[in-house]
Design a protein around this motif. Structure first.
Motif, PDB file in Angstrom:
ATOM      1  N   LYS A  19       0.830  -1.204   0.000  1.00 50.89           N
ATOM      2  CA  LYS A  19       0.000   0.000   0.000  1.00 50.89           C
ATOM      3  C   LYS A  19       0.867   1.257   0.000  1.00 50.89           C
ATOM      4  CE  LYS A  19      -3.648   2.313   2.661  1.00 50.89           C
ATOM      5  NZ  LYS A  19      -4.481   2.250   3.887  1.00 50.89           N
ATOM      6  N   ASP A  20       1.902   1.294   0.837  1.00 47.42           N
ATOM      7  CA  ASP A  20       2.785   2.462   0.913  1.00 47.42           C
ATOM      8  C   ASP A  20       3.566   2.651  -0.386  1.00 47.42           C
ATOM      9  OD1 ASP A  20       1.907   2.817   3.476  1.00 47.42           O
ATOM     10  OD2 ASP A  20       3.717   2.073   4.451  1.00 47.42           O
ATOM     11  N   TYR A  21       4.015   1.542  -0.952  1.00 51.93           N
ATOM     12  CA  TYR A  21       4.807   1.623  -2.192  1.00 51.93           C
ATOM     13  C   TYR A  21       3.956   2.099  -3.367  1.00 51.93           C
ATOM     14  CZ  TYR A  21       7.657   0.161  -6.170  1.00 51.93           C
ATOM     15  OH  TYR A  21       8.369   0.147  -7.344  1.00 51.93           O
ATOM     16  N   THR A  22       2.755   1.542  -3.521  1.00 52.80           N
ATOM     17  CA  THR A  22       1.913   1.907  -4.662  1.00 52.80           C
ATOM     18  C   THR A  22       1.365   3.335  -4.525  1.00 52.80           C
ATOM     19  OG1 THR A  22       0.056   0.759  -3.603  1.00 52.80           O
ATOM     20  CG2 THR A  22       1.282  -0.445  -5.285  1.00 52.80           C
ATOM     21  N   ALA A  23       1.304   3.851  -3.304  1.00 57.50           N
ATOM     22  CA  ALA A  23       0.904   5.249  -3.128  1.00 57.50           C
ATOM     23  C   ALA A  23       1.918   6.173  -3.799  1.00 57.50           C
ATOM     24  CB  ALA A  23       0.792   5.591  -1.649  1.00 57.50           C
ATOM     25  N   ALA A  24       3.190   5.776  -3.745  1.00 58.33           N
ATOM     26  CA  ALA A  24       4.254   6.563  -4.374  1.00 58.33           C
ATOM     27  C   ALA A  24       4.510   6.139  -5.815  1.00 58.33           C
ATOM     28  CB  ALA A  24       5.548   6.440  -3.564  1.00 58.33           C
ATOM     29  N   ASN A  25       4.053   4.933  -6.179  1.00 59.13           N
ATOM     30  CA  ASN A  25       4.263   4.392  -7.534  1.00 59.13           C
ATOM     31  C   ASN A  25       2.939   3.844  -8.060  1.00 59.13           C
ATOM     32  OD1 ASN A  25       7.503   4.258  -7.710  1.00 59.13           O
ATOM     33  ND2 ASN A  25       6.859   3.578  -5.657  1.00 59.13           N
ATOM     34  N   PRO A  26       2.001   4.735  -8.412  1.00 54.75           N
ATOM     35  CA  PRO A  26       0.633   4.317  -8.746  1.00 54.75           C
ATOM     36  C   PRO A  26       0.512   3.394  -9.961  1.00 54.75           C
ATOM     37  CG  PRO A  26       0.965   6.669  -9.203  1.00 54.75           C
ATOM     38  CD  PRO A  26       2.152   6.213  -8.437  1.00 54.75           C
ATOM     39  N   LYS A  27       1.494   3.380 -10.834  1.00 53.02           N
ATOM     40  CA  LYS A  27       1.417   2.491 -12.002  1.00 53.02           C
ATOM     41  C   LYS A  27       1.789   1.057 -11.662  1.00 53.02           C
ATOM     42  CE  LYS A  27       2.217   5.965 -15.608  1.00 53.02           C
ATOM     43  NZ  LYS A  27       3.089   6.359 -16.746  1.00 53.02           N
ATOM     44  N   SER A  28       2.393   0.870 -10.496  1.00 54.91           N
ATOM     45  CA  SER A  28       2.825  -0.464 -10.088  1.00 54.91           C
ATOM     46  C   SER A  28       1.624  -1.332  -9.713  1.00 54.91           C
ATOM     47  CB  SER A  28       3.776  -0.358  -8.893  1.00 54.91           C
ATOM     48  OG  SER A  28       4.186  -1.637  -8.486  1.00 54.91           O
ATOM     49  N   GLN A  29       1.684  -2.610 -10.065  1.00 56.70           N
ATOM     50  CA  GLN A  29       0.650  -3.574  -9.709  1.00 56.70           C
ATOM     51  C   GLN A  29       1.301  -4.710  -8.929  1.00 56.70           C
ATOM     52  OE1 GLN A  29      -2.194  -4.653 -12.887  1.00 56.70           O
ATOM     53  NE2 GLN A  29      -1.029  -3.272 -14.194  1.00 56.70           N
ATOM     54  N   ILE A  30       1.208  -4.638  -7.636  1.00 55.60           N
ATOM     55  CA  ILE A  30       1.820  -5.672  -6.793  1.00 55.60           C
ATOM     56  C   ILE A  30       0.704  -6.448  -6.119  1.00 55.60           C
ATOM     57  CG2 ILE A  30       3.401  -6.153  -4.897  1.00 55.60           C
ATOM     58  CD1 ILE A  30       4.817  -3.559  -5.503  1.00 55.60           C
ATOM     59  N   VAL A  31       0.704  -7.761  -6.303  1.00 54.88           N
ATOM     60  CA  VAL A  31      -0.367  -8.591  -5.760  1.00 54.88           C
ATOM     61  C   VAL A  31       0.231  -9.760  -4.985  1.00 54.88           C
ATOM     62  CG1 VAL A  31      -1.999  -7.993  -7.573  1.00 54.88           C
ATOM     63  CG2 VAL A  31      -0.515  -9.981  -7.876  1.00 54.88           C
ATOM     64  N   ILE A  32      -0.499 -10.168  -3.950  1.00 55.22           N
ATOM     65  CA  ILE A  32      -0.132 -11.378  -3.209  1.00 55.22           C
ATOM     66  C   ILE A  32      -1.004 -12.521  -3.712  1.00 55.22           C
ATOM     67  CG2 ILE A  32      -0.145 -12.509  -0.960  1.00 55.22           C
ATOM     68  CD1 ILE A  32       0.410  -9.805   0.318  1.00 55.22           C
ATOM     69  N   GLU A  33      -0.372 -13.592  -4.141  1.00 56.27           N
ATOM     70  CA  GLU A  33      -1.107 -14.808  -4.498  1.00 56.27           C
ATOM     71  C   GLU A  33      -0.937 -15.784  -3.348  1.00 56.27           C
ATOM     72  OE1 GLU A  33      -0.797 -16.593  -8.269  1.00 56.27           O
ATOM     73  OE2 GLU A  33      -1.143 -14.722  -9.385  1.00 56.27           O
ATOM     74  N   THR A  34      -2.028 -16.122  -2.703  1.00 54.62           N
ATOM     75  CA  THR A  34      -1.975 -16.910  -1.480  1.00 54.62           C
ATOM     76  C   THR A  34      -1.367 -18.278  -1.716  1.00 54.62           C
ATOM     77  OG1 THR A  34      -3.936 -15.779  -0.664  1.00 54.62           O
ATOM     78  CG2 THR A  34      -3.359 -17.844   0.406  1.00 54.62           C
ATOM     79  N   ARG A  35      -0.410 -18.608  -0.871  1.00 56.35           N
ATOM     80  CA  ARG A  35       0.172 -19.951  -0.909  1.00 56.35           C
ATOM     81  C   ARG A  35      -0.850 -20.946  -0.386  1.00 56.35           C
ATOM     82  NH1 ARG A  35       5.630 -20.939   2.354  1.00 56.35           N
ATOM     83  NH2 ARG A  35       6.597 -20.579   0.318  1.00 56.35           N
ATOM     84  N   THR A  36      -0.950 -22.091  -1.058  1.00 49.95           N
ATOM     85  CA  THR A  36      -1.798 -23.176  -0.564  1.00 49.95           C
ATOM     86  C   THR A  36      -0.858 -24.313  -0.130  1.00 49.95           C
ATOM     87  OG1 THR A  36      -2.059 -23.934  -2.852  1.00 49.95           O
ATOM     88  CG2 THR A  36      -3.786 -22.520  -1.969  1.00 49.95           C
ATOM     89  N   ILE A  37      -1.038 -25.511  -0.668  1.00 47.80           N
ATOM     90  CA  ILE A  37      -0.099 -26.600  -0.347  1.00 47.80           C
ATOM     91  C   ILE A  37       1.241 -26.338  -1.020  1.00 47.80           C
ATOM     92  CG2 ILE A  37       0.341 -29.087  -0.582  1.00 47.80           C
ATOM     93  CD1 ILE A  37      -2.670 -29.528  -0.413  1.00 47.80           C
ATOM     94  N   THR A  38       1.185 -25.702  -2.184  1.00 50.49           N
ATOM     95  CA  THR A  38       2.410 -25.354  -2.916  1.00 50.49           C
ATOM     96  C   THR A  38       2.369 -23.873  -3.262  1.00 50.49           C
ATOM     97  OG1 THR A  38       1.390 -25.914  -5.032  1.00 50.49           O
ATOM     98  CG2 THR A  38       2.610 -27.664  -3.907  1.00 50.49           C
ATOM     99  N   ASP A  39       3.496 -23.354  -3.740  1.00 48.46           N
ATOM    100  CA  ASP A  39       3.542 -21.977  -4.197  1.00 48.46           C
ATOM    101  C   ASP A  39       2.854 -21.867  -5.558  1.00 48.46           C
ATOM    102  OD1 ASP A  39       5.015 -20.996  -2.016  1.00 48.46           O
ATOM    103  OD2 ASP A  39       6.890 -21.683  -2.899  1.00 48.46           O
ATOM    104  N   PRO A  40       2.367 -20.665  -5.910  1.00 49.05           N
ATOM    105  CA  PRO A  40       1.831 -20.464  -7.263  1.00 49.05           C
ATOM    106  C   PRO A  40       2.872 -20.846  -8.312  1.00 49.05           C
ATOM    107  CG  PRO A  40       1.373 -18.569  -5.878  1.00 49.05           C
ATOM    108  CD  PRO A  40       2.299 -19.446  -5.096  1.00 49.05           C
ATOM    109  N   GLN A  41       2.391 -21.165  -9.509  1.00 50.49           N
ATOM    110  CA  GLN A  41       3.291 -21.624 -10.561  1.00 50.49           C
ATOM    111  C   GLN A  41       4.312 -20.555 -10.937  1.00 50.49           C
ATOM    112  OE1 GLN A  41       1.242 -23.060 -14.072  1.00 50.49           O
ATOM    113  NE2 GLN A  41       2.446 -24.942 -14.014  1.00 50.49           N
TER     114      GLN A  41
END
Length: 314
Positions: free
Chosen positions: A47-69
């Motif tokens: 949230k703090d980073y994207t406030a200063a860099n609004p074009k950035s798209q940073i998302v968390i993909e929730t880990r389940t049994i394994t990491d996302p591909q």
């Protein structure tokens, strides 16, 4: 005729602009995954980073049994094997502690909230060890809840006391660390171990409803003092753990890592921003707010220097 020309021009423009926009979106997108108990802290930094860099798209993909591909940044709560570490750059952002907890209604909570745990009692309660001297004073019924999958908290907990994760007794629960708390709250004999960020309400700074934090012998003198029983305020607990040499509390680093061959410039930029802000004094406030201990300054500075060199590589 003019209308046809206008439509044609608009179509051509859309063909030119759309790929550019798509490319910009792809370049600015960063996928993060890893240990779930760290997500609230990471979300604050996003949230703090994207406030200063609004074009950035940073998302968390929730880990389940394994990491996302596919992901750019991994946040972890234990040291990887040497072979893995050689392929990645690391940033240690802070430390987490592990505290023993019990269902507040349990007989165990009532007894051990007063008498606490020393090293011998800890080992007798939580670990399978045919060679260890048993603490015969333990007669209160309890049910241990632990993680099923390999994960940072159980690995750190077991390693601190000289064991492996598979040596932890109890019911192994699939899922994340918060699922141990949910299981414990449903069982009036339940006990477990967890991070301060899960054991305490981050707003009130008090233990979450239904949970008792069990005191431990912090100075190793075999007794539980009044100060060691003072566990009702998260900020006081953090201050005690940061400013004293303590025993019987496993502590480990939480860190970001990135593949050394990752060419995503936005991921590198975000990681360096975290490094810069983690070194800054106000970042301690973020760490403490979410129940973490601050990192050792030299370790942070060394990691930041390595990241600056890495970020410069295009």
């Amino acid at each position: 005729m003019k209308k046809i020309k206008s439509l044609l021009a608009a179509s051509i423009l859309s063909l030119v602009v759309a790929p550019v926009f798509a490319q910009e979106s792809a370049d600015n997108k960063v996928i993060i995954t890893g240990v779930r108990f760290a997500y609230p802290l990471v979300e604050k930094w996003i949230k703090d980073y994207t406030a200063a860099n609004p074009k950035s798209q940073i998302v968390i993909e929730t880990r389940t049994i394994t990491d996302p591909q596919k992901y750019d940044l991994l946040i972890e709560a234990y040291d990887q094997d040497k072979a893995v570490k050689e392929t990645r750059e690391y940033l240690s952002v802070g430390r987490y502690a592990l505290l023993p907890v019990a269902n507040a209604k349990s007989a165990f909570a009532k007894e051990y909230a007063e008498k606490g745990l020393n090293e011998k009692t800890y080992k007798s309660i939580f670990f399978h060890d045919i060679y260890a001297e048993k603490d015969k004073s333990i007669t209160t019924p309890f049910t241990i809840y632990t993680r099923l999958q390999k994960a940072g908290a159980p690995l750190t907990f077991a390693k601190y006391f000289g064991y492996e994760q598979q040596n932890i007794k109890g019911k192994a629960i699939a899922g994340a660390d918060e699922h141990l708390i949910k299981a414990l709250l449903k069982d009036e004999t339940g006990i477990s171990y967890t991070t301060p960020g899960l054991a305490y309400d981050l707003q009130s700074r008090k233990p979450i409803d239904g949970i008792t934090i069990i005191p431990v012998d912090l100075d190793g003198n075999g007794r539980i003092s009044k100060e060691e029983r003072a566990l009702e305020n998260l900020d006081q607990v953090i201050e005690s753990l940061e400013n004293n040499k303590v025993k019987n509390v496993p502590v480990e680093y939480i860190h970001f890592s990135i593949d050394k061959h990752n060419s995503n410039p936005e991921a590198k930029k975000f990681l360096l921003w975290v490094a810069t802000n983690a070194v800054a004094s106000h970042a301690d406030k973020d760490l403490h707010q979410f129940g973490y201990l601050k990192a050792e300054p030299k370790r942070l500075a060394d990691d930041r220097e390595k990241l600056e060199r890495f970020e410069a590589v295009k």
